[in-house]
Structure formats: C-alpha cells, structure tokens
Design a protein around this motif. Structure first.
Motif, PDB file in Angstrom:
ATOM      1  N   VAL A  92       0.930  -1.246  -0.091  1.00  0.00           N
ATOM      2  CA  VAL A  92      -0.113   0.021  -0.019  1.00  0.00           C
ATOM      3  C   VAL A  92       0.845   1.342   0.032  1.00  0.00           C
ATOM      4  CG1 VAL A  92      -2.110  -1.033   0.953  1.00  0.00           C
ATOM      5  CG2 VAL A  92      -0.265  -0.204   2.540  1.00  0.00           C
ATOM      6  N   GLY A  93       1.970   1.052   0.322  1.00  0.00           N
ATOM      7  CA  GLY A  93       2.970   2.369   0.425  1.00  0.00           C
ATOM      8  C   GLY A  93       3.537   2.779  -0.853  1.00  0.00           C
TER       9      GLY A  93
ATOM     10  N   HIS B  76       8.580  -2.517   3.580  1.00  0.00           N
ATOM     11  CA  HIS B  76       8.239  -3.260   2.341  1.00  0.00           C
ATOM     12  C   HIS B  76       9.259  -3.061   1.305  1.00  0.00           C
ATOM     13  CE1 HIS B  76       5.937  -4.642  -1.127  1.00  0.00           C
ATOM     14  NE2 HIS B  76       5.153  -5.070  -0.216  1.00  0.00           N
TER      15      HIS B  76
ATOM     16  N   HIS C 242      -0.989  -2.427  14.855  1.00  0.00           N
ATOM     17  CA  HIS C 242      -0.025  -1.073  14.546  1.00  0.00           C
ATOM     18  C   HIS C 242       0.425  -0.221  15.548  1.00  0.00           C
ATOM     19  CE1 HIS C 242      -0.854  -1.979  10.020  1.00  0.00           C
ATOM     20  NE2 HIS C 242       0.006  -2.526  10.567  1.00  0.00           N
TER      21      HIS C 242
ATOM     22  N   ASP D  28      11.146  -2.392  10.345  1.00  0.00           N
ATOM     23  CA  ASP D  28       9.868  -3.013  10.426  1.00  0.00           C
ATOM     24  C   ASP D  28       9.606  -2.909  12.005  1.00  0.00           C
ATOM     25  OD1 ASP D  28       7.913  -4.869  10.916  1.00  0.00           O
ATOM     26  OD2 ASP D  28       8.954  -6.455   9.882  1.00  0.00           O
ATOM     27  N   TRP D  29       8.325  -2.284  12.207  1.00  0.00           N
ATOM     28  CA  TRP D  29       7.778  -1.898  13.603  1.00  0.00           C
ATOM     29  C   TRP D  29       7.782  -3.436  14.245  1.00  0.00           C
ATOM     30  CZ3 TRP D  29       2.868   0.125  10.971  1.00  0.00           C
ATOM     31  CH2 TRP D  29       3.215   0.930  10.120  1.00  0.00           C
ATOM     32  N   SER D  30       7.357  -4.442  13.692  1.00  0.00           N
ATOM     33  CA  SER D  30       7.158  -5.594  14.448  1.00  0.00           C
ATOM     34  C   SER D  30       8.426  -6.395  14.902  1.00  0.00           C
ATOM     35  CB  SER D  30       6.145  -6.525  13.589  1.00  0.00           C
ATOM     36  OG  SER D  30       6.943  -6.918  12.399  1.00  0.00           O
TER      37      SER D  30
ATOM     38  N   VAL E 100       8.281  -1.080  -1.836  1.00  0.00           N
ATOM     39  CA  VAL E 100       7.850   0.478  -1.178  1.00  0.00           C
ATOM     40  C   VAL E 100       9.364   1.097  -1.019  1.00  0.00           C
ATOM     41  CG1 VAL E 100       6.815   1.674   0.549  1.00  0.00           C
ATOM     42  CG2 VAL E 100       5.795  -0.169  -0.348  1.00  0.00           C
TER      43      VAL E 100
ATOM     44  N   GLN F  84       1.455   3.942  -2.981  1.00  0.00           N
ATOM     45  CA  GLN F  84       0.711   5.098  -3.196  1.00  0.00           C
ATOM     46  C   GLN F  84       0.990   6.432  -2.115  1.00  0.00           C
ATOM     47  OE1 GLN F  84      -2.077   2.229  -4.345  1.00  0.00           O
ATOM     48  NE2 GLN F  84      -0.432   2.593  -6.116  1.00  0.00           N
ATOM     49  N   SER F  85       0.632   7.374  -2.634  1.00  0.00           N
ATOM     50  CA  SER F  85       0.478   8.744  -1.302  1.00  0.00           C
ATOM     51  C   SER F  85      -0.829   8.750  -1.014  1.00  0.00           C
ATOM     52  CB  SER F  85       1.096   9.909  -2.112  1.00  0.00           C
ATOM     53  OG  SER F  85       2.360   9.883  -2.711  1.00  0.00           O
ATOM     54  N   TRP F  86      -0.822   8.660   0.376  1.00  0.00           N
ATOM     55  CA  TRP F  86      -2.273   8.668   0.834  1.00  0.00           C
ATOM     56  C   TRP F  86      -2.763  10.025   1.140  1.00  0.00           C
ATOM     57  CZ3 TRP F  86      -5.421   4.116   1.059  1.00  0.00           C
ATOM     58  CH2 TRP F  86      -4.896   3.117   0.429  1.00  0.00           C
TER      59      TRP F  86
ATOM     60  N   THR G  99       2.205   9.153   9.081  1.00  0.00           N
ATOM     61  CA  THR G  99       0.985   9.411   8.526  1.00  0.00           C
ATOM     62  C   THR G  99       0.354   7.870   7.801  1.00  0.00           C
ATOM     63  OG1 THR G  99       1.680   9.835   6.383  1.00  0.00           O
ATOM     64  CG2 THR G  99       1.419  11.827   7.735  1.00  0.00           C
ATOM     65  N   ASP G 100      -1.148   8.191   8.394  1.00  0.00           N
ATOM     66  CA  ASP G 100      -1.747   6.888   7.830  1.00  0.00           C
ATOM     67  C   ASP G 100      -0.785   5.400   8.224  1.00  0.00           C
ATOM     68  OD1 ASP G 100      -3.625   5.235   6.799  1.00  0.00           O
ATOM     69  OD2 ASP G 100      -3.864   6.110   4.917  1.00  0.00           O
TER      70      ASP G 100
ATOM     71  N   TRP H 153       3.050  -1.477  18.178  1.00  0.00           N
ATOM     72  CA  TRP H 153       4.315  -1.430  17.557  1.00  0.00           C
ATOM     73  C   TRP H 153       4.968  -0.211  17.377  1.00  0.00           C
ATOM     74  CZ3 TRP H 153       2.869  -5.127  12.844  1.00  0.00           C
ATOM     75  CH2 TRP H 153       2.687  -6.255  13.274  1.00  0.00           C
TER      76      TRP H 153
ATOM     77  N   GLU I 122      10.952   9.467   9.650  1.00  0.00           N
ATOM     78  CA  GLU I 122       9.586   9.165   9.471  1.00  0.00           C
ATOM     79  C   GLU I 122       9.338   7.540   9.654  1.00  0.00           C
ATOM     80  OE1 GLU I 122       8.107  10.416   5.310  1.00  0.00           O
ATOM     81  OE2 GLU I 122       5.904   9.573   5.932  1.00  0.00           O
TER      82      GLU I 122
HETATM   83  C1  LIG Z   1      -1.242   3.381   4.123  1.00  0.00           C
HETATM   84  S1  LIG Z   1       0.435   3.533   3.958  1.00  0.00           S
HETATM   85  C2  LIG Z   1       0.864   5.068   4.209  1.00  0.00           C
HETATM   86  C3  LIG Z   1       2.111   5.486   3.506  1.00  0.00           C
HETATM   87  C4  LIG Z   1       2.424   7.088   3.700  1.00  0.00           C
HETATM   88  N1  LIG Z   1       2.793   7.338   4.968  1.00  0.00           N
HETATM   89  C5  LIG Z   1       1.441   7.905   3.282  1.00  0.00           C
HETATM   90  O1  LIG Z   1       0.838   8.363   4.149  1.00  0.00           O
HETATM   91  O2  LIG Z   1       1.156   8.072   2.048  1.00  0.00           O
HETATM   92  C6  LIG Z   1       1.244   2.507   5.298  1.00  0.00           C
HETATM   93  C7  LIG Z   1       2.684   2.296   5.335  1.00  0.00           C
HETATM   94  O3  LIG Z   1       3.214   1.748   6.304  1.00  0.00           O
HETATM   95  C8  LIG Z   1       4.170   0.722   6.323  1.00  0.00           C
HETATM   96  N2  LIG Z   1       4.003  -0.272   7.041  1.00  0.00           N
HETATM   97  C9  LIG Z   1       2.982  -1.275   7.271  1.00  0.00           C
HETATM   98  N3  LIG Z   1       3.358  -2.084   8.466  1.00  0.00           N
HETATM   99  C10 LIG Z   1       4.607  -1.770   8.663  1.00  0.00           C
HETATM  100  C11 LIG Z   1       5.804  -2.212   9.477  1.00  0.00           C
HETATM  101  N4  LIG Z   1       5.296  -3.326  10.222  1.00  0.00           N
HETATM  102  N5  LIG Z   1       6.801  -1.756   9.579  1.00  0.00           N
HETATM  103  C12 LIG Z   1       7.202  -0.416   8.788  1.00  0.00           C
HETATM  104  N6  LIG Z   1       6.288  -0.152   7.873  1.00  0.00           N
HETATM  105  C13 LIG Z   1       5.083  -0.588   7.890  1.00  0.00           C
HETATM  106  C14 LIG Z   1       3.576   0.588   4.688  1.00  0.00           C
HETATM  107  O4  LIG Z   1       4.709  -0.379   3.862  1.00  0.00           O
HETATM  108  C15 LIG Z   1       3.409   1.841   4.082  1.00  0.00           C
HETATM  109  O5  LIG Z   1       4.244   2.431   3.192  1.00  0.00           O
END
Ligand SMILES: C[S@@+](CC[C@H](N)C(=O)[O-])C[C@H]1O[C@@H](n2cnc3c(N)ncnc32)[C@H](O)[C@@H]1O
Length: 387
Positions: A182-183, A251, A303, A275-277, A254, A185-187, A295-296, A306, A219
């Motif tokens: 999902v990353g 990812h 999440h 990776d936050w996890s 990403v 795209q710019s959300w 953001t998002d 983490w 970030e």
């Molecule tokens: C919905 S997107 C938002 C991306 C960007 N911040 C924006 O607002 O456009 C969520 C982001 O969180 C990242 N993400 C999800 N789980 C993650 C994890 N466990 N550790 C690090 N990044 C993670 C995804 O790869 C993605 O880039």
C-alpha cells in the motif's frame, strides 16, 4: 455490433457522473458488474479452469461452464475478439478509470441504503480500478505507475514571504497480488499533513529556535516519502540548514520506490528499512530523533502498539512524535479507530530515564475535498511526547 449478453462499452453503459448523487444502488451495481465483466474477465475462466482441473466442474450450472471455458464455438471466438478490442480501447479505459475514480472519491454523496452498501460499492469499484494497474496478461507490460506533482504553500512564522514547496514523486503501480504494498501510493493523510506543516510550521515547532540547525527527523512507514521530501525542502527556508532526515519503511518494493523518489527530487533524505514488528536499530537508527513523523500507519490492531514501542526507542529526551491517523469509520478498519488512544493508556514501556510516551494533544482534522479515498472520513492528529 457485439452479440447480446456481452459487456457493454463504458461510454455507452456508465451513468453520467453528474447523476451520481441520484443513482440507486441497483444502478450502481449494474454499472460496476458490467465493468467487472469487461475488465476482470480472467477470474471466471481461471476459476472454471481450476475447478475443471480439480474435478469440481459439475458444481457449476451448465450454461456458465459452456460460455466461460469448456466448449468454444465460432461465435465465442468472434465475441472474444470483439471484447479484446474493446478492452484494449484506450479511450474506453480512460473513461472507465475517470468514472471509477470519481465514484470512489464521491462515495459519501451516494444515496445508498446503508454504510455496508457504500463499502461494497467502494470495494467493487476499487477492485475494478486495480485491474487497470496490473498486467492482466502475463505478456503485457507492467503498468509504470503515476508521476505526481504536489505543491504546498510554506508560510514561515515571521510571515516574511510565502514560498512554494514543490515535490514531484512517483506512485508505484499497486499490485493486486500483494496487499501489503500500500505504500506505493501517497495517501490522503500524507498530503493533508504536508499541507498543515507548510501552512503553519510553528504549530509543529519547526523552527531553528526549537530544533537547532541540525535536528534528526525520522519518518515511520514513509511510503512514497511525501512528508520527508516536503520537510527536506521546507526546513531550508526555516533556517534549519543541516537536518538529518531518515524515511523508513519495511516493504522492499516500497523502499525501492522511496529511494527512486529521493533521487528524483534530489533530496537529502536517507531511506532505511525499519519494521515496527521486528525493529532493528542499527545505524542510521542508532541515534535518537528530535522529531518522529508518521501518516496513515494505523490500519491493523497491532500497529499502534508497535509504533508506540518503536517511538519509545527512537525518540530523544526532548523529542516529539507527530502521528496523523486516518479515520475510516466503516468496515474492517472501524476496529482500529481508538487503538492509538488505547495503546498509550495503561502500561507503556519506559525509557532509560523512567519516563514513558503519552498523548500530549489530539486534534480532529477534517477531510479535504478531492483528497484521499472515499472511505476516509477525516484524520486524528496526535502530538506524542514524554511524561
Ligand atoms: C497506508 S500506507 C501510508 C504511507 C505514507 N505514510 C502515506 O501516508 O502516504 C502505510 C505504510 O506503512 C508501512 N508499514 C506497514 N506495516 C509496517 C511495518 N510493520 N513496519 C514498517 N512499515 C510498515 C507500509 O509499507 C506503508 O508504506
């Protein structure tokens, strides 16, 4: 003319966009079914083929099996040829994409019976839309994605002059096979947050007097990197000439896209895996941050916890963590709406000095017209710091 019973062209079948606020659910689903049949046809023949291979074909109605896969007549071959030509028609595809994009963006205006129906409309439209960004045929070329230009008006606190912060970046093609990319795209949250930062840097304490001239800013879940790229340009105009900006994500695809966006913008941002996890705090994440931004990044129950734990490790003693969460009040994301507040209540991990992170302030931010997906109703902006 194409034989009866086959999908119709988007230009002849889709209701005009201006009529969206008056369309009944039945009309919408009929239009979406037609698009689905036209642009996502592989699933039916694959499903039938797979069932044939697994000996389950007798479960299907005879007519469905005949028309989809088993006995191909000359009429079928003519029809398929006509459909292939229609699918390849660029004008028809662009028309369908514009219609679907508008439908999703204006989903809230649809006079539907309930929120479940609205969610089904958005899901179905998103599914068909996603089929345009993947290679439907293995021989087809990959969709190259989309280059986007963003412009934000930076208003320095001394209000001396307003400056345009322009960022060009690349949204990678979203693949339907990997639901974790999902990353690419710019959300909406990253766009609204960038706009807020530029409109009022003082509100985010982005000043040399608060941060010095060489702060470290990290970030989390940076995606395409919009926020870091905006900060990179904006800080120079705020007298912060030597900031270290690190944009992280977990990812691989990403991160690759993020790196190429940094190169495209010639930004002084470092991209780095986190990776936050399962966080690994090796260089350049081995020193604490003065500011964390995200953001998002809260769309699954785990999440928020983490992120809290990562922030506890990464944030410096005087640091602040700005977290902009997207509110999706319907469907499966409803469950995470209060997860940030919950994560910071009760027992939080402590830093070496015995303090823990807490929510210092929370503000609801309105959704902006034309920004973000139709299922977003707004944002929560959290200012998180030590207590
Ligand atoms: C919905 S997107 C938002 C991306 C960007 N911040 C924006 O607002 O456009 C969520 C982001 O969180 C990242 N993400 C999800 N789980 C993650 C994890 N466990 N550790 C690090 N990044 C993670 C995804 O790869 C993605 O880039």
């Amino acid at each position: 003319m194409r034989p009866a019973g086959l999908p119709l062209s988007p230009t002849s079948s889709l209701p005009p966009l201006r009529s969206l606020p008056t369309l009944a659910g039945k009309q919408l689903f009929s239009a979406l079914d037609n698009l689905h049949e036209l642009y996502c046809p592989v699933s039916l023949s694959r499903a039938i083929k797979s069932q044939l291979e697994h000996g389950k074909v007798h479960d299907l109605p005879v007519q469905q099996v005949d028309s989809g896969y088993v006995s191909e007549t000359e009429d079928d071959i003519d029809s398929e040829g006509a459909l292939d030509a229609l699918r390849a028609d660029d004008f028809e595809r662009s028309y369908a994409i514009r219609w679907l994009t508008t439908l999703i963006a204006r989903a809230e205006e649809l006079p539907l019976d309930d929120e479940d129906e609205r969610e089904r409309v958005v899901d179905k439209a998103s599914y068909v839309l996603a089929s345009f960004t993947k290679a439907v045929d293995e021989d087809e070329e990959e969709d190259p994605g989309l280059t986007r230009d963003f412009s934000f008006m930076l208003t320095p606190s001394d209000a001396s002059e307003k400056i345009n912060i322009d960022v060009r970046l690349h949204d990678g093609p979203h693949t339907s096979t990997d639901h974790t990319d999902v990353g690419l795209q710019s959300w909406g949250a990253s766009i609204v947050f960038s706009d807020l930062l530029c409109a009022s840097p003082a509100r985010f304490e982005l000043a040399q007097s608060a941060l010095g001239s060489s702060p470290r800013i990290i970030e989390l879940g940076a995606g395409t990197g919009l926020v870091s790229l905006v900060l990179d340009k904006a800080l120079l105009h705020l007298g912060i000439s030597d900031a270290t900006l690190i944009a992280t994500d977990y990812h691989p695809a990403v991160l690759d896209n993020l790196k190429s966006n940094i190169t495209l913008t010639r930004a002084g941002v470092k991209a780095c895996a986190l990776d936050w996890s399962n966080p690994i705090f090796d260089a350049p994440l081995d020193s604490s941050a003065d500011v964390l931004v995200a953001t998002d990044v809260v769309y699954a129950l785990e999440h928020a916890v983490w992120l809290r734990d990562c922030a506890t490790r990464l944030l410096g003693p005087k640091g602040v963590f700005w977290l902009m969460m997207t509110v999706r009040p319907n469907g499966r994301f409803e469950a995470v709406i209060d997860s940030v507040e919950t994560a910071f209540q009760g027992t939080c991990p402590k830093a070496a000095d015995g303090r823990h992170l807490t929510i210092l302030a929370k503000e609801n931010i309105e959704k902006r017209q034309g920004v973000g997906r139709g299922d977003e109703s707004g944002y929560k902006l959290f200012r998180i710091g030590w207590a």
